[in-house]
Design a protein around this motif. Structure first.
Motif, PDB file in Angstrom:
ATOM      1  N   ALA A   1       0.835  -1.208   0.000  1.00 31.67           N
ATOM      2  CA  ALA A   1       0.000   0.000   0.000  1.00 31.67           C
ATOM      3  C   ALA A   1       0.868   1.256   0.000  1.00 31.67           C
ATOM      4  O   ALA A   1       0.544   2.250  -0.683  1.00 31.67           O
ATOM      5  N   ARG A   2       1.992   1.219   0.739  1.00 30.21           N
ATOM      6  CA  ARG A   2       2.877   2.396   0.766  1.00 30.21           C
ATOM      7  C   ARG A   2       3.470   2.651  -0.620  1.00 30.21           C
ATOM      8  O   ARG A   2       3.607   3.813  -1.056  1.00 30.21           O
ATOM      9  N   ASN A   3       3.833   1.611  -1.326  1.00 33.24           N
ATOM     10  CA  ASN A   3       4.386   1.781  -2.680  1.00 33.24           C
ATOM     11  C   ASN A   3       3.346   2.370  -3.634  1.00 33.24           C
ATOM     12  O   ASN A   3       3.657   3.233  -4.470  1.00 33.24           O
ATOM     13  N   GLN A   4       2.100   1.912  -3.518  1.00 35.51           N
ATOM     14  CA  GLN A   4       1.043   2.461  -4.375  1.00 35.51           C
ATOM     15  C   GLN A   4       0.815   3.942  -4.103  1.00 35.51           C
ATOM     16  O   GLN A   4       0.645   4.746  -5.034  1.00 35.51           O
ATOM     17  N   VAL A   5       0.824   4.317  -2.819  1.00 33.88           N
ATOM     18  CA  VAL A   5       0.660   5.739  -2.482  1.00 33.88           C
ATOM     19  C   VAL A   5       1.808   6.562  -3.044  1.00 33.88           C
ATOM     20  O   VAL A   5       1.616   7.691  -3.541  1.00 33.88           O
ATOM     21  N   GLY A   6       3.024   6.007  -3.023  1.00 32.79           N
ATOM     22  CA  GLY A   6       4.167   6.738  -3.584  1.00 32.79           C
ATOM     23  C   GLY A   6       4.025   6.966  -5.078  1.00 32.79           C
ATOM     24  O   GLY A   6       4.332   8.059  -5.594  1.00 32.79           O
ATOM     25  N   ARG A   7       3.541   5.930  -5.788  1.00 37.73           N
ATOM     26  CA  ARG A   7       3.351   6.092  -7.233  1.00 37.73           C
ATOM     27  C   ARG A   7       2.289   7.149  -7.537  1.00 37.73           C
ATOM     28  O   ARG A   7       2.431   7.978  -8.455  1.00 37.73           O
ATOM     29  N   ILE A   8       1.194   7.135  -6.769  1.00 42.76           N
ATOM     30  CA  ILE A   8       0.134   8.137  -6.989  1.00 42.76           C
ATOM     31  C   ILE A   8       0.663   9.538  -6.733  1.00 42.76           C
ATOM     32  O   ILE A   8       0.351  10.498  -7.461  1.00 42.76           O
ATOM     33  N   THR A   9       1.472   9.683  -5.692  1.00 39.49           N
ATOM     34  CA  THR A   9       2.030  11.013  -5.373  1.00 39.49           C
ATOM     35  C   THR A   9       2.934  11.503  -6.490  1.00 39.49           C
ATOM     36  O   THR A   9       2.873  12.681  -6.896  1.00 39.49           O
ATOM     37  N   ARG A  10       3.786  10.617  -7.011  1.00 42.09           N
ATOM     38  CA  ARG A  10       4.670  11.031  -8.111  1.00 42.09           C
ATOM     39  C   ARG A  10       3.871  11.383  -9.358  1.00 42.09           C
ATOM     40  O   ARG A  10       4.185  12.350 -10.085  1.00 42.09           O
ATOM     41  N   SER A  11       2.799  10.624  -9.629  1.00 45.78           N
ATOM     42  CA  SER A  11       1.967  10.917 -10.797  1.00 45.78           C
ATOM     43  C   SER A  11       1.275  12.274 -10.651  1.00 45.78           C
ATOM     44  O   SER A  11       1.188  13.062 -11.618  1.00 45.78           O
ATOM     45  N   ALA A  12       0.773  12.601  -9.470  1.00 47.93           N
ATOM     46  CA  ALA A  12       0.132  13.892  -9.245  1.00 47.93           C
ATOM     47  C   ALA A  12       1.125  15.031  -9.410  1.00 47.93           C
ATOM     48  O   ALA A  12       0.794  16.110  -9.947  1.00 47.93           O
ATOM     49  N   SER A  13       2.371  14.830  -8.973  1.00 50.77           N
ATOM     50  CA  SER A  13       3.397  15.873  -9.124  1.00 50.77           C
ATOM     51  C   SER A  13       3.685  16.123 -10.598  1.00 50.77           C
ATOM     52  O   SER A  13       3.823  17.280 -11.039  1.00 50.77           O
ATOM     53  N   ASP A  14       3.764  15.070 -11.418  1.00 47.05           N
ATOM     54  CA  ASP A  14       4.006  15.251 -12.860  1.00 47.05           C
ATOM     55  C   ASP A  14       2.848  15.996 -13.518  1.00 47.05           C
ATOM     56  O   ASP A  14       3.048  16.849 -14.400  1.00 47.05           O
ATOM     57  N   ASN A  15       1.609  15.731 -13.102  1.00 49.02           N
ATOM     58  CA  ASN A  15       0.438  16.425 -13.680  1.00 49.02           C
ATOM     59  C   ASN A  15       0.465  17.914 -13.357  1.00 49.02           C
ATOM     60  O   ASN A  15       0.089  18.753 -14.189  1.00 49.02           O
ATOM     61  N   LYS A  16       0.910  18.278 -12.149  1.00 48.39           N
ATOM     62  CA  LYS A  16       0.999  19.701 -11.797  1.00 48.39           C
ATOM     63  C   LYS A  16       2.013  20.427 -12.668  1.00 48.39           C
ATOM     64  O   LYS A  16       1.788  21.555 -13.113  1.00 48.39           O
ATOM     65  N   GLN A  17       3.117  19.784 -12.947  1.00 51.55           N
ATOM     66  CA  GLN A  17       4.126  20.425 -13.806  1.00 51.55           C
ATOM     67  C   GLN A  17       3.583  20.636 -15.228  1.00 51.55           C
ATOM     68  O   GLN A  17       3.826  21.679 -15.867  1.00 51.55           O
ATOM     69  N   LEU A  18       2.850  19.640 -15.744  1.00 48.71           N
ATOM     70  CA  LEU A  18       2.284  19.772 -17.095  1.00 48.71           C
ATOM     71  C   LEU A  18       1.282  20.931 -17.163  1.00 48.71           C
ATOM     72  O   LEU A  18       1.272  21.716 -18.130  1.00 48.71           O
ATOM     73  N   MET A  19       0.437  21.109 -16.158  1.00 50.42           N
ATOM     74  CA  MET A  19      -0.529  22.198 -16.128  1.00 50.42           C
ATOM     75  C   MET A  19       0.183  23.550 -16.079  1.00 50.42           C
ATOM     76  O   MET A  19      -0.252  24.527 -16.731  1.00 50.42           O
ATOM     77  N   ALA A  20       1.259  23.627 -15.327  1.00 54.02           N
ATOM     78  CA  ALA A  20       2.004  24.901 -15.256  1.00 54.02           C
ATOM     79  C   ALA A  20       2.586  25.275 -16.618  1.00 54.02           C
ATOM     80  O   ALA A  20       2.565  26.452 -17.042  1.00 54.02           O
TER      81      ALA A  20
END
Length: 282
Positions: A247-266
């Protein structure tokens, strides 16, 4: 779980019980013979059940591929079965040289002194009979019907016989007070009575020690059950720990994916602002 060491210890307990029963029979002491026979019978039943459990455990280990564990049980199982057969025959009165040898030889060398005491029978005079091969020095004791005359001629002998005062209670009558009006024969009989009482007390102490041994075995079985429960809890904790790590690994992947989406929007917003600036400057 039953293991060979526990069965060897149980076999020693049964041997001691049989020796104590034989000793009581030789002394014509009935006591609680029925209760002792019942305890021995229950111990033999427990021994038989333990052998059956060992057979099942050996088969399970062989199927699981644990050759070392199965070989360990296989090495001890024939000796345990032979001891069970000999002890059962001895309990039912079928004695033979092999059963006698099994009965008098402990599996645990630490119990050798207990077996020596149990195989030593008191003689008719109350003293312990010497073992085979042991020399017994003879002593001559002279008795007289007039102890006062004999004792008065030898003050040292009187001091040796009556100089010490033995008391069971602080305010009770002392040994010398009881022996003053006795003849030598009466003193000898009194000594014999005291020795018989001490022998009975030792027999009672032996019974108490046997009960403590049974209690220790029960505590050992309970500890084995507790260890098995702790092993199950440890396995459950390991399973839950693995789930938490996934579960911790899945949360880490989701967090990294959300960070990449924020950069694309900027980047998209900056491009739109740049296009607007170019259009306004024209």
């Amino acid at each position: 779980m039953t293991n060979p060491n526990q069965l060897f210890l149980l076999a020693d307990h049964i041997k001691l019980s049989l020796l104590e029963r034989k000793r009581a029979q030789s002394l014509d002491i009935d006591g609680d013979g029925g209760s002792k026979d019942g305890n021995i019978s229950r111990s033999l039943d427990q021994f038989r059940d333990g052998l059956a459990a060992l057979d099942e455990e050996q088969k399970r280990l062989e199927e699981a591929g644990d050759e070392e564990g199965a070989l360990t049980i296989g090495d001890n199982l024939p000796g345990l079965k032979k001891q069970y057969d000999d002890l059962t025959a001895q309990f039912h009165g079928f004695s033979s040289p092999t059963t006698k040898s099994t009965l008098t030889h402990p599996n645990d060398p630490a119990l050798a002194s207990d077996f020596d005491h149990a195989t030593t029978l008191p003689s008719a005079g109350g003293a312990s009979r010497p073992k085979v091969g042991q020399r017994n020095s003879s002593k001559t004791v002279r008795f007289s019907d007039n102890p006062q005359a004999q004792d008065s001629s030898d003050p040292a002998l009187e001091a040796q016989l009556f100089g010490r005062r033995y008391r069971d209670e602080p305010d009770g009558e002392g040994y010398r007070d009881e022996a003053d009006d006795m003849t030598n024969s009466q003193v000898h009989a009194y000594h014999q009575q005291i020795m018989d009482q001490q022998d009975q007390q030792l027999d009672a102490l032996g019974v108490s020690i046997a009960r403590q041994r049974e209690l220790s075995m029960q505590i050992g079985d309970e500890l084995d059950d507790q260890v098995a429960m702790l092993d199950d809890v440890d396995e459950a904790v390991d399973r839950h720990q693995g789930r938490i790590d996934r579960a911790r690994n899945q949360v880490g992947r989701i967090t990294r994916s959300a960070s990449d989406n924020k950069q694309l929007m900027a980047i998209i917003i900056l491009i739109i602002v740049l296009v607007l600036l170019i259009a306004l400057l024209k």
